[in-house]
Design a protein around this motif. Structure first.
Motif, PDB file in Angstrom:
ATOM      1  N   LYS A   1       0.822  -1.214   0.000  1.00 34.09           N
ATOM      2  CA  LYS A   1       0.000   0.000   0.000  1.00 34.09           C
ATOM      3  C   LYS A   1       0.858   1.267   0.000  1.00 34.09           C
ATOM      4  CE  LYS A   1      -0.499  -0.172   4.993  1.00 34.09           C
ATOM      5  NZ  LYS A   1      -1.419  -0.415   6.076  1.00 34.09           N
ATOM      6  N   LYS A   2       2.071   1.192   0.497  1.00 38.52           N
ATOM      7  CA  LYS A   2       2.950   2.370   0.512  1.00 38.52           C
ATOM      8  C   LYS A   2       3.567   2.648  -0.850  1.00 38.52           C
ATOM      9  CE  LYS A   2       3.845   2.131   5.385  1.00 38.52           C
ATOM     10  NZ  LYS A   2       4.794   1.971   6.456  1.00 38.52           N
ATOM     11  N   ASP A   3       3.638   1.644  -1.699  1.00 35.08           N
ATOM     12  CA  ASP A   3       4.215   1.829  -3.030  1.00 35.08           C
ATOM     13  C   ASP A   3       3.271   2.546  -3.984  1.00 35.08           C
ATOM     14  OD1 ASP A   3       6.718   0.432  -2.639  1.00 35.08           O
ATOM     15  OD2 ASP A   3       5.526  -1.403  -2.561  1.00 35.08           O
ATOM     16  N   PHE A   4       1.979   2.333  -3.844  1.00 35.88           N
ATOM     17  CA  PHE A   4       1.039   2.846  -4.837  1.00 35.88           C
ATOM     18  C   PHE A   4       0.932   4.364  -4.864  1.00 35.88           C
ATOM     19  CE2 PHE A   4      -0.095  -1.610  -4.794  1.00 35.88           C
ATOM     20  CZ  PHE A   4      -0.023  -1.860  -6.151  1.00 35.88           C
ATOM     21  N   PRO A   5       0.907   5.068  -3.725  1.00 39.79           N
ATOM     22  CA  PRO A   5       0.937   6.537  -3.824  1.00 39.79           C
ATOM     23  C   PRO A   5       2.190   7.053  -4.531  1.00 39.79           C
ATOM     24  CG  PRO A   5       0.121   5.890  -1.684  1.00 39.79           C
ATOM     25  CD  PRO A   5       0.614   4.627  -2.365  1.00 39.79           C
ATOM     26  N   ARG A   6       3.337   6.425  -4.272  1.00 34.93           N
ATOM     27  CA  ARG A   6       4.572   6.839  -4.967  1.00 34.93           C
ATOM     28  C   ARG A   6       4.452   6.585  -6.469  1.00 34.93           C
ATOM     29  NH1 ARG A   6       7.295   4.628  -0.147  1.00 34.93           N
ATOM     30  NH2 ARG A   6       7.443   2.637  -1.214  1.00 34.93           N
ATOM     31  N   PHE A   7       3.897   5.424  -6.816  1.00 35.56           N
ATOM     32  CA  PHE A   7       3.697   5.098  -8.225  1.00 35.56           C
ATOM     33  C   PHE A   7       2.764   6.116  -8.899  1.00 35.56           C
ATOM     34  CE2 PHE A   7       0.718   3.096 -11.219  1.00 35.56           C
ATOM     35  CZ  PHE A   7       1.585   2.891 -12.281  1.00 35.56           C
ATOM     36  N   LEU A   8       1.661   6.445  -8.236  1.00 33.01           N
ATOM     37  CA  LEU A   8       0.697   7.387  -8.810  1.00 33.01           C
ATOM     38  C   LEU A   8       1.308   8.774  -8.966  1.00 33.01           C
ATOM     39  CD1 LEU A   8      -2.440   6.175  -6.860  1.00 33.01           C
ATOM     40  CD2 LEU A   8      -2.016   5.912  -9.320  1.00 33.01           C
ATOM     41  N   ALA A   9       2.075   9.218  -7.983  1.00 35.56           N
ATOM     42  CA  ALA A   9       2.731  10.527  -8.077  1.00 35.56           C
ATOM     43  C   ALA A   9       3.728  10.547  -9.236  1.00 35.56           C
ATOM     44  CB  ALA A   9       3.422  10.859  -6.757  1.00 35.56           C
ATOM     45  N   LEU A  10       4.490   9.468  -9.386  1.00 37.41           N
ATOM     46  CA  LEU A  10       5.441   9.362 -10.495  1.00 37.41           C
ATOM     47  C   LEU A  10       4.711   9.365 -11.835  1.00 37.41           C
ATOM     48  CD1 LEU A  10       8.355   8.826 -11.510  1.00 37.41           C
ATOM     49  CD2 LEU A  10       7.867   6.406 -11.254  1.00 37.41           C
ATOM     50  N   LEU A  11       3.621   8.630 -11.917  1.00 41.63           N
ATOM     51  CA  LEU A  11       2.824   8.582 -13.138  1.00 41.63           C
ATOM     52  C   LEU A  11       2.283   9.972 -13.485  1.00 41.63           C
ATOM     53  CD1 LEU A  11       1.645   6.634 -15.270  1.00 41.63           C
ATOM     54  CD2 LEU A  11      -0.325   6.340 -13.752  1.00 41.63           C
ATOM     55  N   HIS A  12       1.793  10.682 -12.477  1.00 43.37           N
ATOM     56  CA  HIS A  12       1.271  12.040 -12.683  1.00 43.37           C
ATOM     57  C   HIS A  12       2.366  12.967 -13.214  1.00 43.37           C
ATOM     58  CE1 HIS A  12      -0.941  15.714 -12.133  1.00 43.37           C
ATOM     59  NE2 HIS A  12      -0.153  16.115 -11.159  1.00 43.37           N
TER      60      HIS A  12
ATOM     61  N   ILE B   1      -7.872   2.396 -13.394  1.00 45.68           N
ATOM     62  CA  ILE B   1      -8.907   1.371 -13.205  1.00 45.68           C
ATOM     63  C   ILE B   1      -8.262   0.258 -12.405  1.00 45.68           C
ATOM     64  CG2 ILE B   1     -10.479  -0.249 -14.323  1.00 45.68           C
ATOM     65  CD1 ILE B   1     -10.324   1.592 -16.814  1.00 45.68           C
ATOM     66  N   TRP B   2      -8.780   0.047 -11.190  1.00 43.51           N
ATOM     67  CA  TRP B   2      -8.150  -0.913 -10.298  1.00 43.51           C
ATOM     68  C   TRP B   2      -9.071  -2.041  -9.918  1.00 43.51           C
ATOM     69  CZ3 TRP B   2      -5.140   2.617  -6.421  1.00 43.51           C
ATOM     70  CH2 TRP B   2      -3.823   2.720  -6.858  1.00 43.51           C
ATOM     71  N   ASP B   3      -8.453  -3.196  -9.742  1.00 41.23           N
ATOM     72  CA  ASP B   3      -9.170  -4.341  -9.197  1.00 41.23           C
ATOM     73  C   ASP B   3      -9.159  -4.218  -7.666  1.00 41.23           C
ATOM     74  OD1 ASP B   3      -6.600  -5.047  -8.416  1.00 41.23           O
ATOM     75  OD2 ASP B   3      -6.431  -6.693  -9.831  1.00 41.23           O
ATOM     76  N   ASN B   4      -9.506  -5.266  -6.981  1.00 35.44           N
ATOM     77  CA  ASN B   4      -9.630  -5.191  -5.531  1.00 35.44           C
ATOM     78  C   ASN B   4      -8.440  -5.784  -4.787  1.00 35.44           C
ATOM     79  OD1 ASN B   4     -12.388  -4.024  -4.792  1.00 35.44           O
ATOM     80  ND2 ASN B   4     -12.749  -5.297  -6.581  1.00 35.44           N
ATOM     81  N   TYR B   5      -7.265  -5.671  -5.377  1.00 35.00           N
ATOM     82  CA  TYR B   5      -6.038  -6.055  -4.691  1.00 35.00           C
ATOM     83  C   TYR B   5      -6.001  -5.293  -3.369  1.00 35.00           C
ATOM     84  CZ  TYR B   5      -0.952  -6.396  -3.952  1.00 35.00           C
ATOM     85  OH  TYR B   5       0.289  -6.616  -3.443  1.00 35.00           O
ATOM     86  N   SER B   6      -5.646  -5.965  -2.298  1.00 36.66           N
ATOM     87  CA  SER B   6      -5.751  -5.379  -0.957  1.00 36.66           C
ATOM     88  C   SER B   6      -5.037  -4.033  -0.832  1.00 36.66           C
ATOM     89  CB  SER B   6      -5.243  -6.356   0.110  1.00 36.66           C
ATOM     90  OG  SER B   6      -3.889  -6.676  -0.121  1.00 36.66           O
ATOM     91  N   SER B   7      -3.894  -3.869  -1.479  1.00 35.23           N
ATOM     92  CA  SER B   7      -3.192  -2.589  -1.404  1.00 35.23           C
ATOM     93  C   SER B   7      -3.909  -1.485  -2.180  1.00 35.23           C
ATOM     94  CB  SER B   7      -1.757  -2.729  -1.902  1.00 35.23           C
ATOM     95  OG  SER B   7      -1.018  -3.525  -1.005  1.00 35.23           O
TER      96      SER B   7
END
Length: 125
Positions: A9-20, A30-36
């Protein structure tokens, strides 16, 4: 051989910021229901980002997930074959994925194949 690190879960905000930063504009994911993906940490981060729209897929709906269509296409390229080694299988799978990568119209087809609306909701930035 080293075991690949799992995303948390800590990786995804970093990934989204980098993508932005990389796209230099609004991002719709578009996300599935992966717990993170559905963690409180990620949801709170997403709510604070005016440039981010997250579309959550239903709990089990592989027919709405374009990645499932991508994998089905890739598997067709290597199905019904006997491989002499794991390396031969690896090369065939890599070749199938490279074919998809070189044909971006396929990616659009996978999105369209879900039947989902491809325009962001009106509330998106």
């Amino acid at each position: 051989m080293r075991t690949p690190r799992r995303y948390t879960k800590k990786d995804f905000p970093r990934f989204l910021a980098l993508l932005h930063r990389r796209l230099d504009g609004p991002v719709t994911v578009i996300w599935d229901n992966y717990s993170s993906h559905i963690s409180k940490h990620v949801k709170q981060y997403a709510q604070r980002q005016p440039w981010l729209t997250i579309i959550q897929l239903p709990s089990y709906a592989p027919e709405l997930n374009p990645v499932e269509l991508l994998w089905a296409h890739a598997k067709e390229k290597i199905a019904n074959r006997a491989f002499r080694s794991i390396h031969e299988l690896h090369r065939a799978a890599k070749s199938a994925l490279h074919y998809i990568q070189r044909n971006p119209e396929l990616l659009l087809g996978f999105l369209a194949g879900t039947g989902l609306e491809l325009t962001p909701p009106a509330s998106s930035p």
